[in-house]
Scaffold this motif. Structure first.
Motif, short mmCIF file in Angstrom:
data_model
loop_
_atom_site.label_atom_id
_atom_site.label_comp_id
_atom_site.label_asym_id
_atom_site.label_seq_id
_atom_site.Cartn_x
_atom_site.Cartn_y
_atom_site.Cartn_z
N SER A 1 10.35 36.19 12.17
CA SER A 1 9.67 35.61 11.01
C SER A 1 8.93 34.35 11.46
O SER A 1 9.48 33.25 11.40
CB SER A 1 10.69 35.27 9.91
N PRO A 2 7.68 34.51 11.91
CA PRO A 2 6.92 33.36 12.45
C PRO A 2 6.78 32.23 11.43
O PRO A 2 6.54 32.47 10.24
CB PRO A 2 5.55 33.97 12.77
N LEU A 3 6.96 31.01 11.93
CA LEU A 3 6.83 29.84 11.06
C LEU A 3 5.37 29.42 10.95
O LEU A 3 4.59 29.56 11.91
CB LEU A 3 7.65 28.67 11.64
N ASN A 4 5.01 28.89 9.81
CA ASN A 4 3.68 28.32 9.63
C ASN A 4 3.64 26.97 10.33
O ASN A 4 4.49 26.10 10.08
CB ASN A 4 3.38 28.15 8.13
N THR A 5 2.67 26.77 11.20
CA THR A 5 2.57 25.50 11.95
C THR A 5 1.40 24.64 11.48
O THR A 5 1.13 23.59 12.07
CB THR A 5 2.40 25.77 13.45
N ASP A 6 0.72 25.07 10.43
CA ASP A 6 -0.47 24.35 9.96
C ASP A 6 -0.09 23.25 8.97
O ASP A 6 0.64 23.49 8.00
CB ASP A 6 -1.45 25.31 9.29
#
Length: 311
Positions: free
Chosen positions: A157-162
């Motif tokens: 579940s990739p994290l949002n890095t923006d």
């Protein structure tokens, strides 16, 4: 209440001594793995799992534990191995990472060992980008592997890095021109998450893979400039790192006259009752649980501006 405080006091006595406790476990084979006890809520025999449509292939199902629904990740499959077949003989390690609770399915659980972070070493050269190891150590002439759980979770579940647009528009880091933000983290995934969040704001980044590497570099900068804050604006450091952990790194910085003015933000997937006491003891300026880009960016700007006002 007194028993809780006694436990806090016992744990915080290890802070600055570069110590940790590892829970040892196995997956499908003979190889032993370790996980920091601070991340473990409990260990239990694998309960019945409920299958839910469209779950990630690495998630074997969900379990209902103490009123909470928890995803159960097959740690063997997640690291490229075969799945753990016999669920009823398996164990679940309930752990807290990055503000959420996960269950890791493992083949067997052994015991807890006490060791030093300076006995925890980076993975051997040549393991490559595909490796799921973040560190290794040795016990009884046997290699213990420590997995990069942040990498595993990010693949599921990739994290949002923006940083959010509203926050990015409101932040002013123009006054930090010529200064770098120093990042210390042993996880390549975590380093890249922090870099992406902060470089989007126009900040210059330098990284180290563990606390010892970071300390050596910061001392080198201080020797060149006279005061490390002439070049480094803020240090963002993980806590769990091979050779030297973030608590010890912070204590070393705060006890060195040429480094002591550097603001340290501890940025970690660790959570729990002990952390605030530990952060206070070693003198860190801030503590942020991974990973929320807006909180991280706001903290960095806060301490950059604090340094500017101090001068």
């Amino acid at each position: 209440m007194s028993s809780i405080m006694d436990s806090v006091n016992q744990r915080t006595q290890l802070v600055g001594q570069n110590r940790l406790e590892l829970l040892l476990f196995r997956l499908n084979g003979k190889q032993r793995f370790g996980i920091n006890v601070f991340k473990v809520r409990e260990v239990l025999q694998c309960p019945p799992l409920t299958q839910i449509p469209r779950l990630n292939a690495l998630v074997r199902g969900v379990a209902h534990i103490r009123g909470q629904t928890i995803s159960i990740i097959d740690l063997s499959m997640a690291t490229g191995g075969r799945k753990i077949e016999n669920l009823k003989d398996g164990f679940i390690i309930i752990a807290e990472y990055n503000r959420s609770v996960q269950g890791f399915l493992v083949g067997s659980v052994e015991r807890i060992i006490n060791t030093n972070w300076d006995a925890i070493m980076p993975p051997p050269q040549g393991t490559g980008k595909a490796s799921y190891l973040t560190a290794v150590t040795e016990m009884d002439n046997e290699l213990i592997e420590i997995l990069d759980v942040e990498k595993i979770l990010n693949e599921i579940s990739p994290l949002n890095t923006d940083v959010s647009k509203d926050l990015a528009d409101s932040l002013d880091v123009s006054f930090s021109a010529g200064k770098i933000i120093f990042i210390a983290d042993d996880s390549s995934v975590a380093r890249n998450q922090v870099k992406k969040a902060l470089t989007a704001l126009g900040l210059e980044i330098e990284v180290a893979k563990n606390g010892l590497e970071a300390l050596k570099r910061l001392k080198q900068i201080a020797a060149e400039t006279g005061d490390v804050t002439d070049k480094v604006g803020v240090l963002v450091s993980d806590i769990e790192m091979p050779e030297m952990d973030g608590y010890t790194l912070t204590a070393e910085i705060k006890n060195d006259p040429q480094l002591a003015r550097l603001h340290v933000v501890l940025h970690t997937s660790l959570s729990g009752v002990f952390n605030q006491a530990m952060v206070k003891k070693v003198g860190a300026d801030d503590f942020i649980a991974k990973f929320h880009p807006d909180e991280l960016a706001s903290a960095v700007q806060k301490w950059l501006s604090t340094e500017l006002r101090a001068k």
